[in-house]
Each structure stands twice: as C-alpha cells, then as structure tokens.
Design a protein around this motif. Sequence first.
Motif, PDB file in Angstrom:
ATOM      1  N   GLU A   1      -4.284  -7.679   8.492  1.00 52.00           N
ATOM      2  CA  GLU A   1      -4.288  -7.176   7.142  1.00 52.00           C
ATOM      3  C   GLU A   1      -2.917  -6.353   6.835  1.00 52.00           C
ATOM      4  O   GLU A   1      -2.530  -5.735   7.682  1.00 52.00           O
ATOM      5  CB  GLU A   1      -5.498  -6.182   7.005  1.00 52.00           C
TER       6      GLU A   1
ATOM      7  N   GLU B   1      -0.323  -4.083   2.111  1.00 53.26           N
ATOM      8  CA  GLU B   1      -0.427  -4.167   0.675  1.00 53.26           C
ATOM      9  C   GLU B   1      -1.823  -4.398   0.488  1.00 53.26           C
ATOM     10  O   GLU B   1      -2.572  -3.815  -0.478  1.00 53.26           O
ATOM     11  CB  GLU B   1       0.317  -5.198   0.060  1.00 53.26           C
ATOM     12  N   GLU B   2      -2.320  -5.298   1.322  1.00 52.37           N
ATOM     13  CA  GLU B   2      -3.810  -5.771   1.037  1.00 52.37           C
ATOM     14  C   GLU B   2      -4.836  -4.268   1.470  1.00 52.37           C
ATOM     15  O   GLU B   2      -5.665  -4.116   0.756  1.00 52.37           O
ATOM     16  CB  GLU B   2      -4.512  -6.677   2.223  1.00 52.37           C
TER      17      GLU B   2
ATOM     18  N   CYS C   1      -3.912  -1.234   1.081  1.00 50.42           N
ATOM     19  CA  CYS C   1      -3.628  -0.225   0.066  1.00 50.42           C
ATOM     20  C   CYS C   1      -4.446  -0.599  -1.332  1.00 50.42           C
ATOM     21  O   CYS C   1      -5.031   0.194  -1.883  1.00 50.42           O
ATOM     22  CB  CYS C   1      -2.204   0.034  -0.510  1.00 50.42           C
ATOM     23  N   LYS C   2      -4.650  -2.047  -1.529  1.00 53.97           N
ATOM     24  CA  LYS C   2      -5.434  -2.488  -2.655  1.00 53.97           C
ATOM     25  C   LYS C   2      -6.742  -2.216  -2.711  1.00 53.97           C
ATOM     26  O   LYS C   2      -7.572  -1.875  -3.310  1.00 53.97           O
ATOM     27  CB  LYS C   2      -4.940  -3.999  -2.823  1.00 53.97           C
ATOM     28  N   LYS C   3      -7.292  -2.511  -1.235  1.00 51.52           N
ATOM     29  CA  LYS C   3      -8.647  -2.202  -0.952  1.00 51.52           C
ATOM     30  C   LYS C   3      -8.911  -0.744  -1.098  1.00 51.52           C
ATOM     31  O   LYS C   3     -10.193  -0.551  -1.750  1.00 51.52           O
ATOM     32  CB  LYS C   3      -8.950  -2.735   0.512  1.00 51.52           C
TER      33      LYS C   3
ATOM     34  N   GLN D   1      -7.298   1.751  -3.032  1.00 48.69           N
ATOM     35  CA  GLN D   1      -6.661   2.114  -4.153  1.00 48.69           C
ATOM     36  C   GLN D   1      -5.676   3.163  -3.972  1.00 48.69           C
ATOM     37  O   GLN D   1      -5.328   4.379  -4.482  1.00 48.69           O
ATOM     38  CB  GLN D   1      -7.767   2.668  -5.195  1.00 48.69           C
TER      39      GLN D   1
ATOM     40  N   VAL E   1      -1.245   3.448  -3.023  1.00 48.28           N
ATOM     41  CA  VAL E   1       0.299   2.708  -3.538  1.00 48.28           C
ATOM     42  C   VAL E   1       0.936   2.369  -2.374  1.00 48.28           C
ATOM     43  O   VAL E   1       1.158   3.279  -1.595  1.00 48.28           O
ATOM     44  CB  VAL E   1       1.114   4.078  -4.461  1.00 48.28           C
ATOM     45  N   PRO E   2       1.300   1.198  -2.172  1.00 50.53           N
ATOM     46  CA  PRO E   2       1.965   0.685  -0.975  1.00 50.53           C
ATOM     47  C   PRO E   2       3.373   1.333  -0.675  1.00 50.53           C
ATOM     48  O   PRO E   2       3.565   1.537   0.420  1.00 50.53           O
ATOM     49  CB  PRO E   2       2.151  -0.708  -1.325  1.00 50.53           C
TER      50      PRO E   2
END
Length: 374
Positions: A180, A183-184, A186-188, A190, A192-193
């Motif tokens: 993973e 970015e993935e 952080c998206k999961k 919520q 900020v990358p």
Amino acid sequence: MKYYLIVGEASGDLHAAHLMTALKRHDPEAEFRFIGGDNMRTTGGTMLRHYKEIAYMGFIPVLMHLRTIFSSMALCKKDILAWQPDVVIPVDYAGFNLNICKWLRKIKAEKKPKVFYYIAPKIWAWKEYRIKKFKRDVDEMFCILPFEVDFFQGKHNYPVHYVGNPTADEVRKFKSKYTETKEEFCKKHQLVPQKPIVALLPGSRKQEIKDNLSTMLEVADILPGCQYVVAKAPSVEINDIDVPMVDNATYELLSHSDAALVTSGTATLETALFDVPQVVCYKTPVPKITRWAFDHIIQCKFISLVNLIADKEIVPELFADRFSAESISSCLVGILPGGKKRKQMLDEYKDVHARLGNESAPENAAKIMMALLK
C-alpha cells in the motif's frame, strides 16, 4: 502433541500465534488450547479466555481485579488437569505465568506436562530474584533478546535457548508483503499525504493508555503542524479523542509515519525496525521516587528495548520526572523531517538491526521444542 499456551497481552498473542503456526509445520497433529487473543484464535485451537481478562498492570489495577485474576488462574489450572497437554508454554507475562509454573511443578498428575517458557520475562530489569523460580519451575527457557543469554547463562548459570527475535521476524515478513502506498493509506484514513504523520502508540493495556495518551494528545496541541494518528491495539477501547485512529493496523501506520511517540515495550522495537524516529514516553506514579528507584535499585540502564539492545541511548526516554508534554514536544521537534537529531537516530537504528540478526524465532523455537519433546 497437545500444546497449552498462556498469554497476557497483545504482543504475546501475536508471537504465540506465529509459534503455533511453526509448531503445526513440524507437528501436523498438533492440538492447541490457550488463554490468548484474536491472532491465536485465528491460528486454531480452543481459547479458554481472552488475555484482556487478565491483562492488568500496576499495583492498584491488579488489586482491583484480583478476583478476576484468581478466577482465571483457577480455571486455567483446572483446564490443564482435564486436558493433559504434553507441554505448557507460558509466553512472557511473569506475574500470572510463574504462578502456573509453580503449581505445575507440584501437581501429581498421571501425565505431567513439560514447561517451555517462550519469551523470557524481563527480570534483568527488576525482580531479579525470580531467577530462582525459573530454575526451579521451568524446564526450558527460550529467549528473544541477545543480551539475555549473558544474563541467564553468564550471570546465573541457567542454560537458555536464544532463538532470534520474533518482532524482527514479523516486521521483515510484513515489509516483504505490504504494498500500500502512502497516498492509498492516507485516503483510506482521511489523512493528507503531504503532511507529516506522527504515530501515537500509547500501549495495549487500559492503564497504559489512560496514563499516556492524554499527554500525547497535548503534544498535538503544542505542535499542530503534523497529523497525529493513534494506533489502537486489538481488543482495547479508546473513546472521545479528536485525532484519527487506526484499529489493529500499527504496522501499516508505522510504514508511513515520519515520527512516533511510543510507550515502553515491544512497540519501541517495532518502531525502530520500521526506521521511524521516536520519543519513548511513559508516565509513572510518584515520579521522583520512581526516578530514584531507577537510578539506585533497578538493574538496567534503560527502559526501551531499542536502547537496551544497542547498550546505549539511541532514543530519548521521557519517563517519571521527565514525562511532560513540553519535554516530549521538545524531543519530537528534533526528529521530525529536517530535525537536527533525525539522521543520527536513523543511522544508529542500523546497529539494532544488526544485533538482532535475521533468524526466525518461532521456527527456531518450534524445532528445538519438537526435538526436546521427542
């Protein structure tokens, strides 16, 4: 063969589960019963009780839950007598497990099990007198820290098996499979990358979390430029916090963290093995007395596994009278990206990696156990 395992915390549950998997590779007929956790339950066998029912630390919490602890001990002893295992495998957690070991030595059962202690309790730090109990009540000791061999065999003439470090083995295996991206991740969750992530590892016991997490969150207020994410251990409740939290995903969090605030214990070593700069912070009762005891009574120089393995101070240890949000914040600034002490800590982590080696602790332990039982 029949294996009975006794675990008292989250890290022990993980290590015991991997040992069970290794034992099954060498013994296809292996049967397991245990006091343990979710990882052991997934591996297979029958769980008598969950470790969270006995996982209390500190004088007051233990005193308040004595009835539950004694009830669990009595149930465990009754269950061992009824099931008649070939071997009992206590995993760390000396307070509970040494009571079981003492009782096992005295029982007059038709089939008396061997006692193989996996992951030696840290008696080199305090309660060194317990060595007498291990010599008397434990058939074989399996150690996971290289300096423990000198302590047990050199200082106390008690032969032990050093099998490698299971945490190092677990981290290596996780890294080899984890794909993973930040970015993935952080998206999961919520996040900020582009913003630094500071992992908060407040412990796996209720009392540890109660004592440490609130001060860690104060640091988030003092240094608001980072994202602070709490790593929640399995089977532990954490409520009413205003920062993100990941559940049972500590390794995933450490894979993408820029720094960490960590309570003492296995988590300090895990953090180092992920090459995440850290501050070790641990609240203690009566801080000034604790500091005096550490300086004059306790038999080791450090409280974190990272420093103990390296035999020098690599990570700052803020406990007792040094534990405060302000002192933690000051140390954290130095290890964040661009901090003056970040590179030095990362370079010194390499020595810890080298000292632990690349051995598979559960595999080595399983081989030795099988040879001894046969």
